[in-house]
Design an enzyme around this catalytic site. Structure first.
Site: not given
Length: 253
Positions: A30, A42, A155
């Site tokens: 991530h 994010h 992401c």
């Protein structure tokens, strides 16, 4: 930083850094942008669901225990990792979700890039100045980054856009993400390798498969591709309601 590991001590973080943390037993990472004061911006579709495909595969992926399960909102940032999605701001601890901290590297050489066998850790593209990186991240925090898509708008795509301002303007099945590019590269190598097995043997099969994987990864990198252009964040946000508008906009630019 080096070929073997991009692991970073949190004390060495700088505003504008593109960081990431591995999830679900290193199945995927991530990504986000560190903005200072222990906070990260994010893009997510929800806790431990960043690789959701919208298929039956999700049942297997999401049946794995979350990296750092909790239903209690964070006292520092108020984050509830089980519900938030979109572009969000979290403290570093919530972003890491119990994982290690790694730094995504920019402006690496082709040799260094290929030495990193797994995608989503570096790029040949260069980063813009820190002030511009932070401005994009904060603007997208207020205005969003469109719908989440595991291959075209994830992401890593978000973090790379914040760092470079680059957008892909073709309708290919993969966006800027190195992780997604690695998946497609591996699939290409597997599909094509049996065709060469008849003439190359076991050794040749391995060599051809490895070569195709490396070449596919390299040509898919945002720093090498020709189907990219720099788009101001204001124009991007103004066109988020229509993917076709984004394509037309970047072609005009």
């Amino acid at each position: 930083m080096g070929v073997l590991s991009n692991k970073l001590d949190p004390q060495n973080l700088n505003p504008g850094d593109h960081i990431y943390s591995w999830r679900q037993a290193y199945i995927y990472a991530h990504h986000g942008i560190y903005v200072g004061d222990g906070m990260v911006i994010h893009f997510t579709r929800g806790a431990d669901q960043e690789i959701g495909t919208g298929t039956v595969l999700d049942r297997l992926l999401f049946s794995l225990p979350p990296s750092h399960p909790t239903d209690i909102p964070c006292r520092r940032c108020g984050g509830d990792r089980t519900r938030k999605d979109g572009v969000i701001s979290s403290c570093l601890d919530c972003f890491l979700s119990g994982g290690e901290l790694y730094l995504f590297e920019y402006g690496v050489s082709p040799a260094f890039f290929l030495a990193k066998a797994r995608g989503g850790t570096c790029t040949l593209a260069t980063s813009d100045p820190t002030e511009e990186v932070l401005r994009r991240a904060l603007f997208l925090l207020e205005n969003g980054f469109g719908g989440y898509h595991v291959f075209k708008n994830n992401c890593e795509d978000f973090a790379i856009y914040c760092k470079t301002g680059l957008l892909v303007f073709t309708n290919l099945s993969v966006g800027r993400s190195g992780q997604a590019a690695s998946c497609f590269a591996a699939a290409s190598a597997l599909v094509s390798s049996p065709l060469r097995f008849m003439t190359t043997g076991i050794g040749g099969l391995s060599l051809v498969g490895c070569g195709m994987y490396c070449v596919s990864r390299l040509v898919s990198d945002i720093g090498v591709r020709r189907d990219v252009t720099k788009v101001p964040v204001e124009k991007l946000v103004a066109s988020l309601d229509s993917p076709s508008k984004i394509t037309e906009m970047v072609k005009l630019d």
